[in-house]
Design an enzyme around this catalytic site. Sequence first.
Site, mmCIF file in Angstrom:
data_model
loop_
_atom_site.group_PDB
_atom_site.id
_atom_site.type_symbol
_atom_site.label_atom_id
_atom_site.label_comp_id
_atom_site.label_asym_id
_atom_site.label_seq_id
_atom_site.Cartn_x
_atom_site.Cartn_y
_atom_site.Cartn_z
ATOM 1 N N SER A 85 -13.696 7.870 -6.956
ATOM 2 C CA SER A 85 -12.939 9.024 -7.451
ATOM 3 C C SER A 85 -13.860 10.132 -7.962
ATOM 4 O O SER A 85 -15.013 9.899 -8.313
ATOM 5 C CB SER A 85 -12.006 8.583 -8.576
ATOM 6 O OG SER A 85 -11.259 7.451 -8.184
HETATM 7 N N1 SAH Z 1 -11.820 2.684 -8.999
HETATM 8 C C1 SAH Z 1 -12.564 2.849 -7.765
HETATM 9 C C2 SAH Z 1 -11.915 3.817 -6.789
HETATM 10 C C3 SAH Z 1 -10.635 3.298 -6.314
HETATM 11 S S1 SAH Z 1 -10.174 3.695 -4.650
HETATM 12 C C4 SAH Z 1 -13.984 3.307 -8.037
HETATM 13 O O1 SAH Z 1 -14.307 3.583 -9.178
HETATM 14 O O2 SAH Z 1 -14.777 3.352 -7.082
HETATM 15 C C5 SAH Z 1 -8.719 2.683 -4.665
HETATM 16 C C6 SAH Z 1 -8.973 1.214 -4.447
HETATM 17 O O3 SAH Z 1 -7.750 0.540 -4.636
HETATM 18 C C7 SAH Z 1 -9.420 0.906 -3.015
HETATM 19 O O4 SAH Z 1 -10.615 0.190 -3.037
HETATM 20 C C8 SAH Z 1 -8.263 0.086 -2.463
HETATM 21 O O5 SAH Z 1 -8.677 -0.912 -1.542
HETATM 22 C C9 SAH Z 1 -7.683 -0.528 -3.722
HETATM 23 N N2 SAH Z 1 -6.290 -0.958 -3.616
HETATM 24 C C10 SAH Z 1 -5.269 -0.361 -2.976
HETATM 25 N N3 SAH Z 1 -4.132 -1.066 -3.141
HETATM 26 C C11 SAH Z 1 -4.451 -2.155 -3.886
HETATM 27 C C12 SAH Z 1 -3.699 -3.261 -4.389
HETATM 28 N N4 SAH Z 1 -2.406 -3.404 -4.155
HETATM 29 N N5 SAH Z 1 -4.351 -4.179 -5.114
HETATM 30 C C13 SAH Z 1 -5.676 -4.069 -5.376
HETATM 31 N N6 SAH Z 1 -6.438 -3.041 -4.943
HETATM 32 C C14 SAH Z 1 -5.825 -2.092 -4.206
#
Ligand code: SAH
Length: 215
Positions: free
Chosen positions: A59
């Site tokens: 992000s």
């Molecule tokens: N917090 C992260 C960025 C998040 S991007 C950082 O600091 O880099 C969003 C993430 O959520 C992705 O890796 C995606 O695979 C995950 N995601 C999406 N749906 C999800 C779910 N239902 N359960 C767990 N992870 C999920």
Amino acid sequence: MNVPAMQRLIAELQQSGISDERVLGAIAAVDRERFVTPAFSERAWENTALPISFGQTISQPLVVAAMTEALRVGPRMKVLEIGTGSGYQAAILAKLARRVYTIERFKPLSREAEKRLIDLGIFNVVFDIGDGSKGWPAQAPFDRIIVTAAAEERPQALIDQLAMGGILIVPVGRDPTAQVVERIVKSERGLQRDTLMPVRFVPLVPGALPELGQG
Ligand code: SAH
């Protein structure tokens, strides 16, 4: 760490209204370069989201800062993060909280994030692989919960796993151009909700990924 680039980012965050010294200190202490793919390492301290594996993103620093500030994390708190991704947000939370639990549906992302944090000497983060929209019932209740993917609806399972007085930060919206970050505070009198800012997150996808489970 590229200190001048880090200091420029901190100044930019301050100019954008981030004032919590603990949050700014955590961002200054976690080398973002370690979390981006090497092709983007020169841009690691820019205030932009960058790609990681599996079509996901790390992000934008201002969004991380604003959501973390709104979460009001104290040093004795137990925090749940949904969407480990690169592990960057988890590392920031780890500097602020007692313990962080983080869930990711892509096993290789979770494994890489875990390795990164250990390399950085961060040991108070617990990783799980699966569908984070269901939360982590065995570890509930949580003082704070942060979702770093966009939910179509407010996730009830996460609200249920909030401690009394707890705060949930979650981007909500079906349309990627119309997502807003919501803050939900749980109190004896019920839920209190406000919206923080418009954002663009990758979607929170329900269901685990058995086909990638061996990764
Ligand atoms: N917090 C992260 C960025 C998040 S991007 C950082 O600091 O880099 C969003 C993430 O959520 C992705 O890796 C995606 O695979 C995950 N995601 C999406 N749906 C999800 C779910 N239902 N359960 C767990 N992870 C999920």
